[in-house]
Scaffold this motif. Sequence first.
Motif, PDB file in Angstrom:
ATOM      1  N   SER A   1       0.841  -1.204   0.000  1.00  0.00           N
ATOM      2  CA  SER A   1       0.000   0.000   0.000  1.00  0.00           C
ATOM      3  C   SER A   1       0.874   1.251   0.000  1.00  0.00           C
ATOM      4  N   ASP A   2       1.969   1.250   0.765  1.00  0.00           N
ATOM      5  CA  ASP A   2       2.900   2.385   0.730  1.00  0.00           C
ATOM      6  C   ASP A   2       3.444   2.594  -0.680  1.00  0.00           C
ATOM      7  N   GLU A   3       3.840   1.504  -1.315  1.00  0.00           N
ATOM      8  CA  GLU A   3       4.425   1.587  -2.654  1.00  0.00           C
ATOM      9  C   GLU A   3       3.398   2.050  -3.691  1.00  0.00           C
ATOM     10  N   ILE A   4       2.180   1.546  -3.594  1.00  0.00           N
ATOM     11  CA  ILE A   4       1.115   1.942  -4.518  1.00  0.00           C
ATOM     12  C   ILE A   4       0.805   3.425  -4.379  1.00  0.00           C
ATOM     13  N   LEU A   5       0.654   3.883  -3.155  1.00  0.00           N
ATOM     14  CA  LEU A   5       0.316   5.297  -2.937  1.00  0.00           C
ATOM     15  C   LEU A   5       1.446   6.213  -3.396  1.00  0.00           C
TER      16      LEU A   5
END
Length: 152
Positions: free
Chosen positions: A26-30
């Motif tokens: 989720s960190d990487e996607i955002l």
Amino acid sequence: MTAENRTLKRALTDPRILSGIGNAYSDEILHAARLSPITLTSKLSPAEWERLFAATRETLRFWIERLAAESRKGFPEKVTAFRKDMAVHGRYGQPCPRCGEPVQRIRYADNETNYCAKCQTEGRVLADRALSRLLGADWPRTLDELEALKRR
């Protein structure tokens, strides 16, 4: 994702909505979508939904291919969500690969959210609940204020 008004981080990590996207991805996607982890799902524009969708597909495809290639070489000995090639997850204080500003984090319970203030929050430093309560009005609101506080 719009059935309930939640933050993007919470919506991405909720297994009832999307199974398999945890804290790291989720960190990487955002970061790839250039979206703040605390943006509410009800506040996204159609263009931001498009960026989020594209970033989700691209990020997951990249990591599936990367991890599949690594597993063909042999079973991984140390399995961890912290991967040195990630853009922001687990990289608190290290430079963002896109802009060079230090990666920030918000800690809560046993988790943390890693993000780039310049790329994702228009330079605003998000409040870490414990620290912002402790510092109150002294909590830095921008990267410049944070750097000035560190120099004191």
